[in-house]
Design a protein around this motif. Structure first.
Motif, PDB file in Angstrom:
ATOM      1  N   VAL A   1       0.836  -1.203   0.000  1.00 29.29           N
ATOM      2  CA  VAL A   1       0.000   0.000   0.000  1.00 29.29           C
ATOM      3  C   VAL A   1       0.870   1.252   0.000  1.00 29.29           C
ATOM      4  CG1 VAL A   1      -1.703   1.316   1.313  1.00 29.29           C
ATOM      5  CG2 VAL A   1      -1.931  -1.176   1.132  1.00 29.29           C
ATOM      6  N   LEU A   2       1.942   1.222   0.799  1.00 29.64           N
ATOM      7  CA  LEU A   2       2.824   2.389   0.881  1.00 29.64           C
ATOM      8  C   LEU A   2       3.619   2.596  -0.408  1.00 29.64           C
ATOM      9  CD1 LEU A   2       4.250   1.945   4.496  1.00 29.64           C
ATOM     10  CD2 LEU A   2       2.520   3.588   3.726  1.00 29.64           C
ATOM     11  N   GLY A   3       3.688   1.585  -1.262  1.00 27.75           N
ATOM     12  CA  GLY A   3       4.431   1.709  -2.506  1.00 27.75           C
ATOM     13  C   GLY A   3       3.588   2.091  -3.702  1.00 27.75           C
ATOM     14  N   ARG A   4       2.333   2.411  -3.482  1.00 32.07           N
ATOM     15  CA  ARG A   4       1.446   2.784  -4.583  1.00 32.07           C
ATOM     16  C   ARG A   4       1.221   4.292  -4.625  1.00 32.07           C
ATOM     17  NH1 ARG A   4      -3.988   0.043  -4.296  1.00 32.07           N
ATOM     18  NH2 ARG A   4      -4.038   0.634  -6.495  1.00 32.07           N
ATOM     19  N   GLY A   5       0.859   4.788  -5.791  1.00 36.21           N
ATOM     20  CA  GLY A   5       0.514   6.190  -5.946  1.00 36.21           C
ATOM     21  C   GLY A   5       1.716   7.079  -6.194  1.00 36.21           C
ATOM     22  N   ASP A   6       1.423   8.357  -6.407  1.00 36.07           N
ATOM     23  CA  ASP A   6       2.476   9.327  -6.706  1.00 36.07           C
ATOM     24  C   ASP A   6       3.331   9.648  -5.486  1.00 36.07           C
ATOM     25  OD1 ASP A   6       1.539   9.453  -9.296  1.00 36.07           O
ATOM     26  OD2 ASP A   6       0.156  11.111  -8.853  1.00 36.07           O
ATOM     27  N   SER A   7       2.770   9.496  -4.297  1.00 36.45           N
ATOM     28  CA  SER A   7       3.513   9.818  -3.076  1.00 36.45           C
ATOM     29  C   SER A   7       3.990   8.549  -2.369  1.00 36.45           C
ATOM     30  CB  SER A   7       2.627  10.643  -2.131  1.00 36.45           C
ATOM     31  OG  SER A   7       1.430   9.926  -1.832  1.00 36.45           O
ATOM     32  N   ALA A   8       4.394   7.556  -3.151  1.00 35.24           N
ATOM     33  CA  ALA A   8       4.827   6.287  -2.579  1.00 35.24           C
ATOM     34  C   ALA A   8       6.054   6.480  -1.699  1.00 35.24           C
ATOM     35  CB  ALA A   8       5.133   5.295  -3.690  1.00 35.24           C
ATOM     36  N   ILE A   9       6.061   5.789  -0.558  1.00 37.41           N
ATOM     37  CA  ILE A   9       7.167   5.891   0.384  1.00 37.41           C
ATOM     38  C   ILE A   9       8.259   4.879   0.064  1.00 37.41           C
ATOM     39  CG2 ILE A   9       7.802   5.725   2.831  1.00 37.41           C
ATOM     40  CD1 ILE A   9       5.012   6.630   3.535  1.00 37.41           C
ATOM     41  N   VAL A  10       7.858   3.711  -0.434  1.00 40.28           N
ATOM     42  CA  VAL A  10       8.810   2.662  -0.787  1.00 40.28           C
ATOM     43  C   VAL A  10       8.614   2.281  -2.242  1.00 40.28           C
ATOM     44  CG1 VAL A  10       8.879   1.768   1.580  1.00 40.28           C
ATOM     45  CG2 VAL A  10       7.232   0.833  -0.059  1.00 40.28           C
ATOM     46  N   GLY A  11       9.520   1.510  -2.786  1.00 40.51           N
ATOM     47  CA  GLY A  11       9.421   1.071  -4.173  1.00 40.51           C
ATOM     48  C   GLY A  11       8.238   0.141  -4.384  1.00 40.51           C
ATOM     49  N   PRO A  12       7.721   0.066  -5.593  1.00 39.01           N
ATOM     50  CA  PRO A  12       6.523  -0.736  -5.854  1.00 39.01           C
ATOM     51  C   PRO A  12       6.720  -2.236  -5.670  1.00 39.01           C
ATOM     52  CG  PRO A  12       7.486   0.041  -7.919  1.00 39.01           C
ATOM     53  CD  PRO A  12       8.210   0.740  -6.812  1.00 39.01           C
ATOM     54  N   MET A  13       7.968  -2.710  -5.719  1.00 40.86           N
ATOM     55  CA  MET A  13       8.230  -4.148  -5.592  1.00 40.86           C
ATOM     56  C   MET A  13       8.641  -4.559  -4.181  1.00 40.86           C
ATOM     57  SD  MET A  13       7.365  -5.222  -8.434  1.00 40.86           S
ATOM     58  CE  MET A  13       7.817  -6.933  -8.111  1.00 40.86           C
ATOM     59  N   VAL A  14       8.763  -3.577  -3.275  1.00 42.44           N
ATOM     60  CA  VAL A  14       9.174  -3.902  -1.906  1.00 42.44           C
ATOM     61  C   VAL A  14       8.106  -4.743  -1.210  1.00 42.44           C
ATOM     62  CG1 VAL A  14       9.731  -2.958   0.368  1.00 42.44           C
ATOM     63  CG2 VAL A  14      10.652  -1.881  -1.701  1.00 42.44           C
ATOM     64  N   GLY A  15       6.863  -4.311  -1.350  1.00 39.91           N
ATOM     65  CA  GLY A  15       5.764  -5.044  -0.725  1.00 39.91           C
ATOM     66  C   GLY A  15       5.640  -6.471  -1.235  1.00 39.91           C
ATOM     67  N   PRO A  16       5.531  -6.657  -2.578  1.00 40.42           N
ATOM     68  CA  PRO A  16       5.470  -8.029  -3.091  1.00 40.42           C
ATOM     69  C   PRO A  16       6.682  -8.870  -2.708  1.00 40.42           C
ATOM     70  CG  PRO A  16       4.759  -6.476  -4.766  1.00 40.42           C
ATOM     71  CD  PRO A  16       5.287  -5.663  -3.628  1.00 40.42           C
ATOM     72  N   GLY A  17       7.879  -8.247  -2.707  1.00 38.05           N
ATOM     73  CA  GLY A  17       9.075  -8.987  -2.320  1.00 38.05           C
ATOM     74  C   GLY A  17       9.006  -9.453  -0.876  1.00 38.05           C
ATOM     75  N   ALA A  18       8.535  -8.563   0.018  1.00 40.95           N
ATOM     76  CA  ALA A  18       8.399  -8.925   1.430  1.00 40.95           C
ATOM     77  C   ALA A  18       7.353 -10.016   1.608  1.00 40.95           C
ATOM     78  CB  ALA A  18       8.027  -7.694   2.258  1.00 40.95           C
ATOM     79  N   PHE A  19       6.291  -9.939   0.809  1.00 43.78           N
ATOM     80  CA  PHE A  19       5.226 -10.940   0.905  1.00 43.78           C
ATOM     81  C   PHE A  19       5.743 -12.313   0.469  1.00 43.78           C
ATOM     82  CE2 PHE A  19       1.391 -13.217  -0.198  1.00 43.78           C
ATOM     83  CZ  PHE A  19       0.472 -12.797   0.761  1.00 43.78           C
ATOM     84  N   ILE A  20       6.490 -12.344  -0.635  1.00 44.06           N
ATOM     85  CA  ILE A  20       7.034 -13.614  -1.126  1.00 44.06           C
ATOM     86  C   ILE A  20       8.024 -14.204  -0.122  1.00 44.06           C
ATOM     87  CG2 ILE A  20       8.449 -14.671  -2.928  1.00 44.06           C
ATOM     88  CD1 ILE A  20       7.204 -12.661  -4.898  1.00 44.06           C
ATOM     89  N   ALA A  21       8.903 -13.348   0.423  1.00 42.70           N
ATOM     90  CA  ALA A  21       9.863 -13.826   1.412  1.00 42.70           C
ATOM     91  C   ALA A  21       9.149 -14.367   2.643  1.00 42.70           C
ATOM     92  CB  ALA A  21      10.813 -12.691   1.800  1.00 42.70           C
ATOM     93  N   SER A  22       8.086 -13.687   3.043  1.00 39.60           N
ATOM     94  CA  SER A  22       7.315 -14.150   4.196  1.00 39.60           C
ATOM     95  C   SER A  22       6.639 -15.480   3.902  1.00 39.60           C
ATOM     96  CB  SER A  22       6.261 -13.104   4.582  1.00 39.60           C
ATOM     97  OG  SER A  22       6.872 -11.880   4.939  1.00 39.60           O
ATOM     98  N   ALA A  23       6.157 -15.649   2.661  1.00 39.11           N
ATOM     99  CA  ALA A  23       5.517 -16.906   2.286  1.00 39.11           C
ATOM    100  C   ALA A  23       6.507 -18.060   2.358  1.00 39.11           C
ATOM    101  CB  ALA A  23       4.924 -16.795   0.878  1.00 39.11           C
TER     102      ALA A  23
END
Length: 289
Positions: free
Chosen positions: A54-76
């Motif tokens: 969520v934080l990686g979406r939109g024009d005011s993203a705080i993190v890169g767009p792939m950080v969230g999916p990467g963290a999710f995959i690593a967690s899986a």
């Protein structure tokens, strides 16, 4: 999860088999397994990955767009690895060890009750979120038809599976091996059919009815709660599979059935949660109750 009965005192196993945790670790806990902790860390990472997405979406993203999916995959990966180790420690080793059930049955059942208490808290957090969004404007946009034939059939399947599992356990207590294995296999089949029905329901909602996780606030609650339940049913099916195979190998009897009892407790809990989900999420949302 406290359902591993029937192990012998030789914790090193047979034929070179080795338990993941055979020493006093953490110190002071006796023979403890670290796998539940690894599984819990992986599960918590799902929420972190979702937040980063969520934080990686939109024009005011705080993190890169792939950080969230990467963290999710690593967690899986971490979650599945921990779950494998946990199941191995609790179940698989029993294929190699055929002891006489030295564990205290009441202690193992108490452990399952405590575990289910944590599950109630987990689902409770999801329902708190849902009731929070219900307090606002309702309905939040156009909701598709939620309560239909598919959810009714799926509910009946899960309810029937509770009865088949109950009478399978009853058959075991009467040393009726045929009844035990037949109804246990039926329960497992019904669980798999339920999972398939939920996958098909997701397909219908997402592809044909436009209900998505990102599309509306209701979608996040719906897929979050039903997906969490689906994960629990899948885990229950895995446990039933292990119990069924052990039953085929003749590892249970009227005097030796703690694993069957504790897995039954888990399965009945999952069924009750689903009924509550149907009443609150499907019927309540569609009819504004």
């Amino acid at each position: 999860m406290g359902v591993a009965d029937d192990t012998s005192d030789d914790h090193g196993g047979h034929g070179g088999h080795h338990l993941p945790a055979v020493e006093d670790w953490p110190r002071g806990f006796g023979e403890a397994s670290w796998w539940p902790f690894i599984t819990a860390i992986g599960a918590s990472g799902f929420y972190i990955g979702a937040a980063l997405y969520v934080l990686g979406r939109g024009d005011s993203a705080i993190v890169g767009p792939m950080v969230g999916p990467g963290a999710f995959i690593a967690s899986a990966v971490l979650f599945l690895g921990g779950l494998y180790g946990w199941l191995y420690h609790a179940f698989v080793v029993n294929f190699w060890e055929h002891g006489t059930g030295e564990h205290d049955d009441s202690t193992l059942r108490l452990a399952m009750i405590l575990f289910l208490g944590t599950e109630i808290a987990t689902f409770g957090a999801g329902f708190v979120y849902y009731f929070f969004i219900r307090a606002g404007t309702w309905p939040p946009g156009n909701l598709p038809e939620l309560f239909g034939t598919l959810v009714i059939v799926n509910t009946l399947i899960l309810v029937v599976s509770s009865f088949t599992l109950h009478f399978a356990h009853t058959g075991l207590l009467k040393n009726n091996r045929k009844q035990f294995l037949g109804l246990l296999g039926t329960t497992l089949l019904l669980g798999v059919v339920f999972i398939g029905g939920q996958v098909y329901e997701y397909y219908e909602f997402i592809v044909h009815k436009g209900l998505t996780f990102q599309g509306a606030v209701f979608g996040s609650a719906f897929f979050g709660l039903t997906g969490l339940h689906g994960l629990h049913v899948t885990l229950g099916a895995i446990l039933l599979s292990i119990v069924f195979i052990r039953g085929l190998l003749g590892q249970y009897s009227a005097e030796r059935h703690t694993s069957v009892s504790t897995v039954s407790m888990y399965w009945h809990f999952v069924d009750v949660v689903w009924i509550f989900l149907v009443v609150v999420l499907y019927v309540g949302a569609e009819f504004g109750i």
